[in-house]
Motif scaffolding. Structure first.
Motif, mmCIF file in Angstrom:
data_model
loop_
_atom_site.group_PDB
_atom_site.id
_atom_site.type_symbol
_atom_site.label_atom_id
_atom_site.label_comp_id
_atom_site.label_asym_id
_atom_site.label_seq_id
_atom_site.Cartn_x
_atom_site.Cartn_y
_atom_site.Cartn_z
ATOM 1 N N UNK A 206 0.850 -1.188 0.000
ATOM 2 C CA UNK A 206 0.000 0.000 0.000
ATOM 3 C C UNK A 206 0.888 1.241 0.000
ATOM 4 N N UNK A 207 0.711 2.097 -1.002
ATOM 5 C CA UNK A 207 1.611 3.234 -1.197
ATOM 6 C C UNK A 207 0.904 4.573 -1.060
ATOM 7 N N UNK A 208 1.603 5.511 -0.433
ATOM 8 C CA UNK A 208 1.139 6.884 -0.412
ATOM 9 C C UNK A 208 1.518 7.579 -1.701
ATOM 10 N N UNK A 209 0.982 8.778 -1.937
ATOM 11 C CA UNK A 209 1.216 9.499 -3.191
ATOM 12 C C UNK A 209 2.685 9.805 -3.458
ATOM 13 N N UNK A 210 3.496 9.844 -2.406
ATOM 14 C CA UNK A 210 4.913 10.184 -2.576
ATOM 15 C C UNK A 210 5.717 9.089 -3.263
ATOM 16 N N UNK A 211 5.094 7.914 -3.523
ATOM 17 C CA UNK A 211 5.844 6.795 -4.111
ATOM 18 C C UNK A 211 5.148 6.163 -5.315
ATOM 19 N N UNK A 212 4.379 6.938 -6.071
ATOM 20 C CA UNK A 212 3.616 6.304 -7.156
ATOM 21 C C UNK A 212 3.939 6.836 -8.551
ATOM 22 N N UNK A 213 4.722 7.864 -8.674
ATOM 23 C CA UNK A 213 4.931 8.458 -10.001
ATOM 24 C C UNK A 213 5.818 7.597 -10.903
ATOM 25 N N UNK A 214 6.561 6.639 -10.336
ATOM 26 C CA UNK A 214 7.446 5.785 -11.150
ATOM 27 C C UNK A 214 6.915 4.373 -11.347
ATOM 28 N N UNK A 215 5.651 4.137 -11.012
ATOM 29 C CA UNK A 215 5.114 2.779 -11.066
ATOM 30 C C UNK A 215 5.074 2.185 -12.468
ATOM 31 N N UNK A 216 5.090 3.041 -13.493
ATOM 32 C CA UNK A 216 5.051 2.532 -14.860
ATOM 33 C C UNK A 216 6.222 1.605 -15.157
ATOM 34 N N UNK A 217 7.306 1.781 -14.424
ATOM 35 C CA UNK A 217 8.500 0.967 -14.652
ATOM 36 C C UNK A 217 8.434 -0.394 -13.960
ATOM 37 N N UNK A 218 7.359 -0.635 -13.216
ATOM 38 C CA UNK A 218 7.297 -1.854 -12.399
ATOM 39 C C UNK A 218 6.072 -2.721 -12.715
ATOM 40 N N UNK A 219 5.520 -2.572 -13.901
ATOM 41 C CA UNK A 219 4.285 -3.295 -14.237
ATOM 42 C C UNK A 219 4.462 -4.815 -14.229
ATOM 43 N N UNK A 220 5.698 -5.297 -14.395
ATOM 44 C CA UNK A 220 5.942 -6.737 -14.399
ATOM 45 C C UNK A 220 6.161 -7.277 -12.984
ATOM 46 N N UNK A 221 6.109 -6.409 -11.985
ATOM 47 C CA UNK A 221 6.399 -6.824 -10.614
ATOM 48 C C UNK A 221 5.146 -7.140 -9.805
ATOM 49 N N UNK A 222 3.977 -6.906 -10.372
ATOM 50 C CA UNK A 222 2.733 -7.171 -9.653
ATOM 51 C C UNK A 222 1.656 -7.578 -10.659
ATOM 52 N N UNK A 223 0.619 -8.230 -10.145
ATOM 53 C CA UNK A 223 -0.432 -8.727 -11.045
ATOM 54 C C UNK A 223 -1.564 -7.725 -11.239
ATOM 55 N N UNK A 224 -1.797 -6.885 -10.245
ATOM 56 C CA UNK A 224 -2.898 -5.929 -10.355
ATOM 57 C C UNK A 224 -2.611 -4.678 -9.543
ATOM 58 N N UNK A 225 -3.107 -3.550 -10.058
ATOM 59 C CA UNK A 225 -2.928 -2.278 -9.369
ATOM 60 C C UNK A 225 -4.291 -1.632 -9.129
ATOM 61 N N UNK A 226 -4.496 -1.172 -7.910
ATOM 62 C CA UNK A 226 -5.722 -0.455 -7.554
ATOM 63 C C UNK A 226 -5.352 0.963 -7.140
ATOM 64 N N UNK A 227 -6.154 1.910 -7.587
ATOM 65 C CA UNK A 227 -5.979 3.296 -7.142
ATOM 66 C C UNK A 227 -7.259 3.751 -6.454
ATOM 67 N N UNK A 228 -7.150 4.078 -5.184
ATOM 68 C CA UNK A 228 -8.300 4.546 -4.414
ATOM 69 C C UNK A 228 -8.058 5.998 -4.012
ATOM 70 N N UNK A 229 -9.042 6.847 -4.293
ATOM 71 C CA UNK A 229 -8.901 8.274 -3.983
ATOM 72 C C UNK A 229 -9.755 8.654 -2.773
ATOM 73 N N UNK A 230 -9.230 9.606 -2.013
ATOM 74 C CA UNK A 230 -9.949 10.171 -0.862
ATOM 75 C C UNK A 230 -10.463 9.090 0.105
ATOM 76 N N UNK A 231 -9.568 8.196 0.468
ATOM 77 C CA UNK A 231 -9.927 7.132 1.418
ATOM 78 C C UNK A 231 -9.983 7.745 2.827
ATOM 79 N N UNK A 232 -11.124 7.665 3.509
ATOM 80 C CA UNK A 232 -11.247 8.301 4.826
ATOM 81 C C UNK A 232 -10.703 7.398 5.941
ATOM 82 N N UNK A 233 -10.279 8.021 7.045
ATOM 83 C CA UNK A 233 -9.933 7.255 8.238
ATOM 84 C C UNK A 233 -10.869 7.658 9.371
ATOM 85 N N UNK A 234 -10.661 7.096 10.552
ATOM 86 C CA UNK A 234 -11.573 7.343 11.675
ATOM 87 C C UNK A 234 -11.495 8.786 12.186
#
Length: 248
Positions: A206-234
């Motif tokens: 699970x990644x924060x926004x500070x670590x996602x801009x280079x993910x295009x280079x790692x598409x062979x390292x995982x089977x699926x990618x999910x992007x969830x926006x504005x996920x609330x906490x308690x």
């Protein structure tokens, strides 16, 4: 009573009648001293930007005491070996500052590095956990979160060097929020498989926004990618969370 007599002996003006006032006065002096020490500490506090990784052992609290011991042993053994043999760590491209045990996992705090290096290190660490089991077939699964965030170094109550700060808190929120929404997404896509959602969310990153801009280079390292926006906490705070599922 001996302690009370000793106290009175050291304070000749103290009587049983004014004893409560004297105790309150002494307490006040201690509070003032603590406030002064805290004030001095706060003037020296400085935030540092670090790569913060939080790893959590799946199903730890529901395991028997015996299995918990096994899982901790497997976790520590694997993580130590994985880091000691990791080319990114041994080459000096990433420098680990500290490990913070959490009971059912740990934080890894490392010096801030470029995003590409951080992702390579993260994926290499997480990937092997899905294959681990001991001789009694006790498997070890994890979930991990990561971000570049701010922390404050300090010495804790046991006088051990440690870290606190918003970055540590955010790693925990990303992990819990990401797991929660990923499991809901699984149930939405697979309504007939209730009860299997926690199996689906394990060995995910699970990644924060500070670590996602280079993910295009790692598409062979995982089977699926999910992007969830504005996920609330308690606390009513929201954040974007990117999940790498099926780390290879």
């Amino acid at each position: 009573m001996n302690m009370l007599k000793d106290f009175i002996e050291k304070n000749k003006k103290t009587t049983l009648e004014n004893l409560p006032e004297i105790i309150e006065e002494q307490h006040g002096k201690k509070i003032l001293k603590m406030t002064s020490v805290l004030s001095d500490f706060m003037t020296q506090v400085h935030e540092e930007e670090k790569l913060i990784i939080l790893i959590d052992i799946v199903g730890f609290s529901k395991s028997s005491t015996r299995d918990q011991v096994y899982k901790i042993y497997l976790f520590q053994s694997y993580l130590t070996k994985k880091i000691l043999t990791n080319k990114i760590a041994t080459s000096g491209k990433i420098h680990i500052s500290h490990f913070v045990p959490t009971g059912d996992g740990c934080y890894i705090v490392a010096d801030k590095c470029d995003e590409n290096t951080a992702l390579k290190f993260l994926i290499s660490i997480v990937s092997g956990f899905r294959k681990i089991e001991n001789k009694d077939k006790i498997e070890l699964s994890i979930r991990a979160s990561a971000l570049i965030g701010k922390v404050v170094p300090f010495f804790d109550m046991a006088r051990h060097f440690n870290y606190i700060g918003e970055g540590m808190n955010e790693a925990a929120r990303i992990l819990s929020g990401g797991q929660n929404i990923l499991e809901k997404e699984f149930l939405k896509e697979n309504p007939d498989q209730a009860g299997k959602e926690k199996l689906f969310s394990r060995n995910s990153l699970y990644l924060g926004d500070s670590l996602v801009s280079s993910l295009e280079s790692f598409t062979e390292s995982y089977s699926k990618l999910y992007k969830f926006e504005n996920v609330p906490d308690k606390h009513g705070l929201t954040r974007n969370i990117t999940v790498l599922q099926g780390i290879l």
